[in-house]
Design an enzyme around this catalytic site. Structure first.
Site, PDB file in Angstrom:
ATOM      1  CG  ASN A   1      -1.736   1.219   1.439  1.00 36.69           C
ATOM      2  OD1 ASN A   1      -1.807   1.979   0.381  1.00 36.69           O
ATOM      3  ND2 ASN A   1      -2.222   1.561   2.543  1.00 36.69           N
ATOM      4  CD1 TRP A   2       3.371   1.110  -2.861  1.00 35.02           C
ATOM      5  CD2 TRP A   2       3.443   2.244  -4.840  1.00 35.02           C
ATOM      6  NE1 TRP A   2       4.456   0.233  -3.537  1.00 35.02           N
ATOM      7  CE2 TRP A   2       4.134   0.884  -5.055  1.00 35.02           C
ATOM      8  CE3 TRP A   2       3.157   2.835  -5.852  1.00 35.02           C
ATOM      9  CZ2 TRP A   2       4.605   0.767  -6.412  1.00 35.02           C
ATOM     10  CZ3 TRP A   2       3.805   2.582  -7.020  1.00 35.02           C
ATOM     11  CH2 TRP A   2       4.596   1.373  -7.191  1.00 35.02           C
ATOM     12  CE  LYS A   3      -0.028   3.268   4.788  1.00 38.13           C
ATOM     13  NZ  LYS A   3       0.032   3.106   6.237  1.00 38.13           N
TER      14      LYS A   3
ATOM     15  CG  HIS B   1      -5.552   1.993   5.423  1.00 35.91           C
ATOM     16  ND1 HIS B   1      -5.257   3.027   6.271  1.00 35.91           N
ATOM     17  CD2 HIS B   1      -4.577   0.996   5.283  1.00 35.91           C
ATOM     18  CE1 HIS B   1      -3.952   2.439   6.563  1.00 35.91           C
ATOM     19  NE2 HIS B   1      -3.626   1.489   6.001  1.00 35.91           N
TER      20      HIS B   1
ATOM     21  CD  GLU C   1      -2.879   5.614   6.943  1.00 38.21           C
ATOM     22  OE1 GLU C   1      -2.722   5.603   5.470  1.00 38.21           O
ATOM     23  OE2 GLU C   1      -1.753   5.026   7.448  1.00 38.21           O
TER      24      GLU C   1
ATOM     25  CD  GLU D   1      -3.203  -2.412   7.380  1.00 36.01           C
ATOM     26  OE1 GLU D   1      -2.187  -2.665   6.687  1.00 36.01           O
ATOM     27  OE2 GLU D   1      -3.879  -1.376   7.137  1.00 36.01           O
TER      28      GLU D   1
ATOM     29  N   GLY E   1       2.883   2.146  10.634  1.00 37.34           N
ATOM     30  CA  GLY E   1       3.973   3.505  10.560  1.00 37.34           C
ATOM     31  C   GLY E   1       4.890   3.799  11.857  1.00 37.34           C
TER      32      GLY E   1
ATOM     33  CB  SER F   1       5.601  -1.641  11.795  1.00 34.30           C
ATOM     34  OG  SER F   1       5.562  -0.423  12.068  1.00 34.30           O
TER      35      SER F   1
ATOM     36  N   GLY G   1       2.882  -1.142   4.116  1.00 28.12           N
ATOM     37  CA  GLY G   1       2.902   0.187   3.974  1.00 28.12           C
ATOM     38  C   GLY G   1       4.426   0.515   3.402  1.00 28.12           C
ATOM     39  N   GLY G   2       5.123   1.263   4.491  1.00 26.66           N
ATOM     40  CA  GLY G   2       6.495   1.977   4.112  1.00 26.66           C
ATOM     41  C   GLY G   2       7.336   1.084   3.734  1.00 26.66           C
TER      42      GLY G   2
HETATM   43  P1  13P Z   1       3.433   0.275   7.487  1.00 27.46           P
HETATM   44  O1  13P Z   1       3.897  -0.770   7.065  1.00 27.46           O
HETATM   45  O2  13P Z   1       4.235   1.707   6.964  1.00 27.46           O
HETATM   46  O3  13P Z   1       3.334   0.491   8.964  1.00 27.46           O
HETATM   47  O4  13P Z   1       1.765   0.867   7.166  1.00 27.46           O
HETATM   48  C1  13P Z   1       0.847  -0.356   7.385  1.00 27.46           C
HETATM   49  C2  13P Z   1       0.027  -0.086   6.476  1.00 27.46           C
HETATM   50  O5  13P Z   1      -1.109   0.780   6.781  1.00 27.46           O
HETATM   51  C3  13P Z   1      -0.514  -0.978   5.265  1.00 27.46           C
HETATM   52  O6  13P Z   1      -2.076  -0.555   4.711  1.00 27.46           O
END
Ligand code: 13P
Length: 249
Positions: free
Chosen positions: A9-11, A95, A97, A167, A173, A213, A234-235
């Site tokens: 997930n590149w956000k 998600h 967020e 999640e 993050g 993470s 994510g990251g």
């Molecule tokens: P991180 O891997 O950066 O913690 O993010 C997880 C995420 O929100 C994937 O959707």
């Protein structure tokens, strides 16, 4: 047997040029079809270009959100049909967020999940508790409420066409991942809850991803857990070397 899924997930990261560069690099790195299903979720602007770059590869494309209506006066929104036309097979829905920053409720998420299924997109349905909810011992109650609300009026046939991603919000993050044991405990709860409602067979075939993470360092141990069928990253999915490492670990 569920084929493990590694989804990135590149956000709100990567320009079109950067996204295409990543896609070409990934395609070249995955010369033989990977044993795992690989999904990438770029921002809306890059979807079509990335779909073209992935043509002929096994990598699947996801969007990060959709609007539940098929079309109309919804300035700034994107429908499921539009995502499909752009080359998406999957869409991330609910998600944390979206829930915390954009006020998405379980009811709204339920309508979004339905819109995705109606357009033959596979939803990656995200759920997870906040830190204060975990500390108050409410994790299972929160997960149950999110499952109940998000999947309201869904049949076992519907469940067979979606993916769940657990999640924990406190792990997103933050570099603070759930331990494999903590994650497995919640995944087992989701597996049992879906078995009770939709039958053992449907539940056994449901892919439940862990996110929060995840890195090349901790992914192998997480994936060894019996009810963890993949990762939503994510990251660590933004860097091609680390993403390729996670696909192959
Ligand atoms: P991180 O891997 O950066 O913690 O993010 C997880 C995420 O929100 C994937 O959707």
């Amino acid at each position: 047997m569920i084929r493990p899924i590694i989804a990135g997930n590149w956000k709100m990261n990567k320009t079109i040029a950067e996204a295409v560069g990543f896609a070409e690099g990934l395609k070249a790195a995955l010369k033989t079809p990977p044993a795992r299903e690989v999904i990438v979720a770029p921002p809306f602007t890059a979807l079509q270009a990335v779909a073209q770059a992935f043509r002929g590869s096994a990598v699947r494309l996801a969007a990060q959100n959709l609007h539940e209506a098929p079309k109309g006066a919804f300035t700034g929104e994107i429908s499921a049909g539009m995502l499909q036309e752009a080359g998406c097979t999957h869409v991330i829905i609910g998600h944390s967020e979206r829930r915390t920053l954009f006020g998405e409720t379980d009811d709204r998420i339920n309508r979004k999940l339905r819109a995705a299924l109606d357009a033959s997109l596979t939803p990656i349905f995200c759920i997870g508790e906040l830190l204060q909810e975990r500390e108050a011992g409410e994790t299972e109650a929160v997960i149950e409420r999110q499952l109940k609300g998000g999947l309201n009026n869904f049949t076992s046939g519907d469940i067979g066409h979606l993916v769940v991603a657990y999640e924990p919000v406190w792990a997103i993050g933050t570099g603070k991942t759930a331990s494999p044991g903590q994650a497995q405990e919640v995944h087992r709860f989701i597996r049992r809850w879906t078995a009770d409602r939709y039958g053992k067979e449907t539940s056994a075939e449901l892919a439940i991803l862990y996110g929060g993470s995840v890195t090349p360092k901790n992914i192998a141990e997480l994936l060894q857990q019996p009810d963890i069928n993949g990762a939503l990253v994510g990251g660590a999915s933004l860097d091609i070397d680390s993403f390729v490492q996670m696909i192959g670990c």
